[in-house]
Design a protein around this motif. Sequence first.
Motif, mmCIF file in Angstrom:
data_model
loop_
_atom_site.group_PDB
_atom_site.id
_atom_site.type_symbol
_atom_site.label_atom_id
_atom_site.label_comp_id
_atom_site.label_asym_id
_atom_site.label_seq_id
_atom_site.Cartn_x
_atom_site.Cartn_y
_atom_site.Cartn_z
ATOM 1 N N ILE A 79 0.836 -1.201 0.000
ATOM 2 C CA ILE A 79 0.000 0.000 0.000
ATOM 3 C C ILE A 79 0.877 1.260 0.000
ATOM 4 N N LEU A 80 1.958 1.228 0.778
ATOM 5 C CA LEU A 80 2.824 2.401 0.938
ATOM 6 C C LEU A 80 3.466 2.849 -0.371
ATOM 7 N N ILE A 112 -2.756 14.896 0.226
ATOM 8 C CA ILE A 112 -3.542 13.772 0.770
ATOM 9 C C ILE A 112 -2.719 12.492 0.732
ATOM 10 N N PHE A 113 -2.092 12.225 -0.411
ATOM 11 C CA PHE A 113 -1.274 11.016 -0.525
ATOM 12 C C PHE A 113 -0.033 11.098 0.357
ATOM 13 N N GLY A 114 0.507 12.299 0.562
ATOM 14 C CA GLY A 114 1.647 12.477 1.467
ATOM 15 C C GLY A 114 1.273 12.136 2.900
ATOM 16 N N PHE A 115 0.096 12.565 3.325
ATOM 17 C CA PHE A 115 -0.386 12.241 4.668
ATOM 18 C C PHE A 115 -0.521 10.729 4.833
ATOM 19 N N GLU A 155 0.904 8.389 3.090
ATOM 20 C CA GLU A 155 2.239 7.793 2.995
ATOM 21 C C GLU A 155 2.959 7.844 4.337
ATOM 22 N N ALA A 156 2.947 9.002 4.972
ATOM 23 C CA ALA A 156 3.634 9.157 6.266
ATOM 24 C C ALA A 156 3.014 8.258 7.328
ATOM 25 N N GLY A 193 4.296 0.968 9.632
ATOM 26 C CA GLY A 193 5.036 -0.209 9.151
ATOM 27 C C GLY A 193 6.429 -0.297 9.741
ATOM 28 N N LEU A 194 7.118 0.828 9.770
ATOM 29 C CA LEU A 194 8.475 0.836 10.304
ATOM 30 C C LEU A 194 8.479 0.531 11.798
#
Length: 176
Positions: free
Chosen positions: A13-14, A35-38, A40-41, A47-48
């Motif tokens: 997804i990321l 929106i996609f940046g939010f 993504e973060a 995940g990390l």
Amino acid sequence: MSNILLIFLLQIILVPTLSLRIIFVVKNMSILASIFGFLEALIYVFGLSIVLSGEQSIPEMLVYALGFAAGIFLGNYIENKLALGYTTLTVNLMNRNTELVSTLRNNGYGVTVFEGMGKDSVRYQLQILTKRSLEENVMSIIEKFDPSAFIISYEPRKFKGGYLLKAMKKTKKRKS
């Protein structure tokens, strides 16, 4: 085992989310990019944190990397399907090929024809601006009428005026 599946899913997804954010930034679509940046973060941190919490197992780290690679593949696939923006095709021909030019124009493509001097004789160059989603259709028409044509395709960042914008305005008027 559930962590490994979750990590893989998050990466799948990321990475497409990251790809789409970059595309929207390049295409100057700031709201979608934000929106996609939010997203993504949010996905990245979540995940990390799973990978780096606890014992940092090698299988989890490998699955993280594998998910990243699979996400790149998926992101590229999605981007190609969306085909946002425009493309310019420069087509070099040995002959004038008026049938090709007429067919392209009859199919709604704006075509500008240039004549120039090649090494041994006169050459003809077509310049065609179209939506990126229609690029393969234009290429197949060219291939059908002149299989030996030399074609270069690139994405213009900005353009103003011309046949394509007039055609788009006519289409919008008909729809309203």
